[in-house]
Motif scaffolding. Structure first.
Motif, PDB file in Angstrom:
ATOM      1  N   ALA A  73       0.899  -1.274  -0.020  1.00  0.00           N
ATOM      2  CA  ALA A  73       0.044   0.128  -0.102  1.00  0.00           C
ATOM      3  C   ALA A  73       1.021   1.320   0.082  1.00  0.00           C
ATOM      4  O   ALA A  73       0.610   2.303  -0.671  1.00  0.00           O
ATOM      5  CB  ALA A  73      -0.745  -0.043   1.304  1.00  0.00           C
ATOM      6  N   TRP A  74       1.853   1.164   0.669  1.00  0.00           N
ATOM      7  CA  TRP A  74       2.972   2.503   0.813  1.00  0.00           C
ATOM      8  C   TRP A  74       3.526   2.551  -0.874  1.00  0.00           C
ATOM      9  O   TRP A  74       3.473   3.750  -0.968  1.00  0.00           O
ATOM     10  CB  TRP A  74       4.102   2.052   1.846  1.00  0.00           C
ATOM     11  CG  TRP A  74       5.171   3.325   1.821  1.00  0.00           C
ATOM     12  CD1 TRP A  74       4.718   4.543   2.495  1.00  0.00           C
ATOM     13  CD2 TRP A  74       6.310   3.168   1.270  1.00  0.00           C
ATOM     14  NE1 TRP A  74       6.103   5.200   2.248  1.00  0.00           N
ATOM     15  CE2 TRP A  74       6.818   4.450   1.474  1.00  0.00           C
ATOM     16  CE3 TRP A  74       7.034   2.349   0.303  1.00  0.00           C
ATOM     17  CZ2 TRP A  74       8.069   5.009   1.127  1.00  0.00           C
ATOM     18  CZ3 TRP A  74       8.125   2.631   0.109  1.00  0.00           C
ATOM     19  CH2 TRP A  74       8.614   3.974   0.245  1.00  0.00           C
ATOM     20  N   LYS A  76       2.227   1.977  -3.585  1.00  0.00           N
ATOM     21  CA  LYS A  76       1.068   2.376  -4.295  1.00  0.00           C
ATOM     22  C   LYS A  76       0.806   3.842  -4.131  1.00  0.00           C
ATOM     23  O   LYS A  76       0.206   4.794  -4.992  1.00  0.00           O
ATOM     24  CB  LYS A  76      -0.229   1.693  -4.352  1.00  0.00           C
ATOM     25  CG  LYS A  76       0.186  -0.011  -4.622  1.00  0.00           C
ATOM     26  CD  LYS A  76      -1.185  -0.638  -4.551  1.00  0.00           C
ATOM     27  CE  LYS A  76      -1.070  -1.998  -5.080  1.00  0.00           C
ATOM     28  NZ  LYS A  76      -2.411  -2.943  -4.844  1.00  0.00           N
ATOM     29  N   SER A  77       1.158   4.225  -2.535  1.00  0.00           N
ATOM     30  CA  SER A  77       0.761   5.874  -2.386  1.00  0.00           C
ATOM     31  C   SER A  77       1.580   6.675  -2.939  1.00  0.00           C
ATOM     32  O   SER A  77       1.387   8.007  -2.765  1.00  0.00           O
ATOM     33  CB  SER A  77       0.650   5.899  -0.698  1.00  0.00           C
ATOM     34  OG  SER A  77       1.936   5.554  -0.232  1.00  0.00           O
ATOM     35  N   LYS A  80       1.145  10.390  -4.387  1.00  0.00           N
ATOM     36  CA  LYS A  80      -0.577  10.419  -4.065  1.00  0.00           C
ATOM     37  C   LYS A  80      -0.554  11.532  -3.035  1.00  0.00           C
ATOM     38  O   LYS A  80       0.282  11.822  -2.302  1.00  0.00           O
ATOM     39  CB  LYS A  80      -1.353   9.316  -3.630  1.00  0.00           C
ATOM     40  CG  LYS A  80      -1.586   8.242  -4.850  1.00  0.00           C
ATOM     41  CD  LYS A  80      -2.547   7.234  -4.306  1.00  0.00           C
ATOM     42  CE  LYS A  80      -2.648   6.044  -5.481  1.00  0.00           C
ATOM     43  NZ  LYS A  80      -3.450   5.119  -5.076  1.00  0.00           N
ATOM     44  N   LYS A  81      -1.612  12.504  -3.126  1.00  0.00           N
ATOM     45  CA  LYS A  81      -1.828  13.398  -1.981  1.00  0.00           C
ATOM     46  C   LYS A  81      -2.206  12.642  -0.752  1.00  0.00           C
ATOM     47  O   LYS A  81      -2.722  11.541  -0.468  1.00  0.00           O
ATOM     48  CB  LYS A  81      -3.167  14.084  -2.329  1.00  0.00           C
ATOM     49  CG  LYS A  81      -2.811  14.928  -3.546  1.00  0.00           C
ATOM     50  CD  LYS A  81      -4.088  16.308  -3.905  1.00  0.00           C
ATOM     51  CE  LYS A  81      -3.776  16.899  -5.181  1.00  0.00           C
ATOM     52  NZ  LYS A  81      -5.158  17.738  -5.474  1.00  0.00           N
ATOM     53  N   PRO A  82      -1.898  13.229   0.342  1.00  0.00           N
ATOM     54  CA  PRO A  82      -2.109  12.369   1.730  1.00  0.00           C
ATOM     55  C   PRO A  82      -3.614  12.049   1.980  1.00  0.00           C
ATOM     56  O   PRO A  82      -3.921  11.111   2.677  1.00  0.00           O
ATOM     57  CB  PRO A  82      -1.789  13.483   2.824  1.00  0.00           C
ATOM     58  CG  PRO A  82      -0.271  14.153   2.067  1.00  0.00           C
ATOM     59  CD  PRO A  82      -0.899  14.327   0.723  1.00  0.00           C
ATOM     60  N   ILE A  85      -4.733   8.548   0.244  1.00  0.00           N
ATOM     61  CA  ILE A  85      -4.182   7.250   0.472  1.00  0.00           C
ATOM     62  C   ILE A  85      -4.723   6.395   1.544  1.00  0.00           C
ATOM     63  O   ILE A  85      -5.603   6.959   2.421  1.00  0.00           O
ATOM     64  CB  ILE A  85      -2.546   7.367   0.872  1.00  0.00           C
ATOM     65  CG1 ILE A  85      -2.445   8.155   2.427  1.00  0.00           C
ATOM     66  CG2 ILE A  85      -1.828   8.242  -0.156  1.00  0.00           C
ATOM     67  CD1 ILE A  85      -0.968   8.232   3.008  1.00  0.00           C
ATOM     68  N   SER A  86      -4.503   4.929   1.606  1.00  0.00           N
ATOM     69  CA  SER A  86      -5.368   4.074   2.273  1.00  0.00           C
ATOM     70  C   SER A  86      -4.830   4.221   3.790  1.00  0.00           C
ATOM     71  O   SER A  86      -3.718   4.794   3.880  1.00  0.00           O
ATOM     72  CB  SER A  86      -5.130   2.657   1.855  1.00  0.00           C
ATOM     73  OG  SER A  86      -3.829   2.317   1.773  1.00  0.00           O
ATOM     74  N   ALA A  89      -1.344   2.448   3.819  1.00  0.00           N
ATOM     75  CA  ALA A  89      -0.284   3.389   3.309  1.00  0.00           C
ATOM     76  C   ALA A  89       0.001   4.364   4.410  1.00  0.00           C
ATOM     77  O   ALA A  89       1.276   4.759   4.441  1.00  0.00           O
ATOM     78  CB  ALA A  89      -0.683   4.029   1.953  1.00  0.00           C
ATOM     79  N   LYS A  90      -0.887   4.840   4.929  1.00  0.00           N
ATOM     80  CA  LYS A  90      -0.705   5.742   5.913  1.00  0.00           C
ATOM     81  C   LYS A  90       0.226   5.316   7.117  1.00  0.00           C
ATOM     82  O   LYS A  90       1.118   5.828   7.613  1.00  0.00           O
ATOM     83  CB  LYS A  90      -2.006   6.302   6.601  1.00  0.00           C
ATOM     84  CG  LYS A  90      -1.889   7.319   7.897  1.00  0.00           C
ATOM     85  CD  LYS A  90      -3.190   7.564   8.451  1.00  0.00           C
ATOM     86  CE  LYS A  90      -3.242   8.446   9.605  1.00  0.00           C
ATOM     87  NZ  LYS A  90      -4.387   8.891  10.253  1.00  0.00           N
ATOM     88  N   TRP A  93       3.780   5.273   5.985  1.00  0.00           N
ATOM     89  CA  TRP A  93       4.578   6.444   6.223  1.00  0.00           C
ATOM     90  C   TRP A  93       4.594   6.715   7.807  1.00  0.00           C
ATOM     91  O   TRP A  93       5.724   7.229   8.352  1.00  0.00           O
ATOM     92  CB  TRP A  93       3.622   7.688   5.744  1.00  0.00           C
ATOM     93  CG  TRP A  93       3.673   7.649   4.402  1.00  0.00           C
ATOM     94  CD1 TRP A  93       2.704   7.211   3.397  1.00  0.00           C
ATOM     95  CD2 TRP A  93       4.728   7.970   3.482  1.00  0.00           C
ATOM     96  NE1 TRP A  93       3.296   7.455   2.116  1.00  0.00           N
ATOM     97  CE2 TRP A  93       4.390   7.937   2.190  1.00  0.00           C
ATOM     98  CE3 TRP A  93       5.977   8.439   3.868  1.00  0.00           C
ATOM     99  CZ2 TRP A  93       5.349   8.201   1.096  1.00  0.00           C
ATOM    100  CZ3 TRP A  93       6.900   8.630   2.752  1.00  0.00           C
ATOM    101  CH2 TRP A  93       6.703   8.646   1.308  1.00  0.00           C
TER     102      TRP A  93
END
Length: 277
Positions: A73-74, A76-77, A80-82, A85-86, A89-90, A93
């Motif tokens: 997921a990270w 794929k993010s 992208k804008k915060p 993201i899923s 993914a968050k 980070w």
């Protein structure tokens, strides 16, 4: 080092790596009690670095699905804008951000950590002080937030708690869980994020230590080292499973009592000359 000493150290490493009681403190105490203080430091360092790979493998295997899901997921993010993201993914980070404090502090204070701070007087005091802080956090924390409610600010604060563990006796999981409880997270959420947050730092530092010290292992120590590494993996994996199940209903009070008891006993033994710092 004989196989019996290696077996004991493997058990100690596996039992204490993930419990909030400090593995570095207990392994150093065990070394003293087993009479390994006279063992050449490079050889002992190589042995400890190797058996830590066992517990590191345990946490990676236990959280393997989470690691793959979060890493995917990270990736794929990226770009992208915060806001787009899923949750996974968050989390990726947040783990990166939370890992920064321990990396910076570990590199800046590497010499002090490996020499001046590895003192049993310091360990005795930190076991007691941070044990009481864990107990206080468990008592006053609201314990309402889930891991899904983790914010960037809180992720970094968790990371600062983990960074305190460069001081022997604090405990990596103990520091992060204490911070999590004070921020209002549930016991399970604090423990689970503590484990996820530890993976990059623990694996990276463990592999680095192993790569730079394994040559110091003598041939006759290889069997003992292999035994200890396998034991630390098996015990460590069991501890992760058991702790997360226990925290569904249990508190951290037993760990607080253990820390204070061991720290007090250690200071007494040092005071009467039965152990050397």
């Amino acid at each position: 080092m004989n196989p019996f000493d290696a077996l004991i150290l493997g058990i100690v490493q596996g039992l204490t790596e993930f419990l909030p009681i400090s593995s570095s403190a207990h392994v150093q105490i065990a070394q003293q009690l087993l009479g390994l203080g006279s063992m050449p430091k490079p050889q002992l360092t190589a042995f400890i670095a190797t058996i830590q790979l066992g517990t590191e493998l345990a946490v990676v295997i236990y959280f393997w699905r989470d690691i793959v899901r979060i890493a995917s997921a990270w990736l794929k993010s990226l770009g992208k804008k915060p806001s787009a993201i899923s949750q996974d993914a968050k989390m990726g980070w947040l783990i990166i951000a939370g890992s920064m404090p321990v990396v910076v502090i570990g590199l800046v204070f590497k010499n002090a950590i490996e020499n001046q701070l590895r003192n049993l007087w310091i360990i005795g005091v930190t076991l007691i002080v941070f044990g009481l802080l864990l107990g206080l956090a468990d008592k006053i924390g609201k314990r309402q937030k889930s891991i899904e409610q983790l914010t960037t600010k809180h992720g970094i604060l968790f990371g600062l708690g983990q960074a305190l563990a460069v001081i022997p006796g604090v405990s990596r999981s103990g520091g992060t869980i204490t911070v999590g409880l004070l921020l209002g997270y549930s016991r399970q959420a604090a423990a689970r994020y503590s484990f996820l947050l530890a993976i990059p730092a623990v694996v990276a530092s463990g592999l680095f230590e192993f790569a730079t010290t394994y040559k110091d292992l003598s041939n006759h120590d290889l069997l003992a080292t292999a035994i200890a590494t396998v034991v630390s993996f098996a015990v460590g994996f069991s501890v992760i499973v058991g702790l997360l199940r226990y925290l569904e209903r249990g508190s951290f009070l037993p760990f607080v009592i253990w820390r204070v008891g061991v720290g007090t006993a250690l200071l007494v033994l040092l005071s009467i000359g039965q152990m050397s710092a």
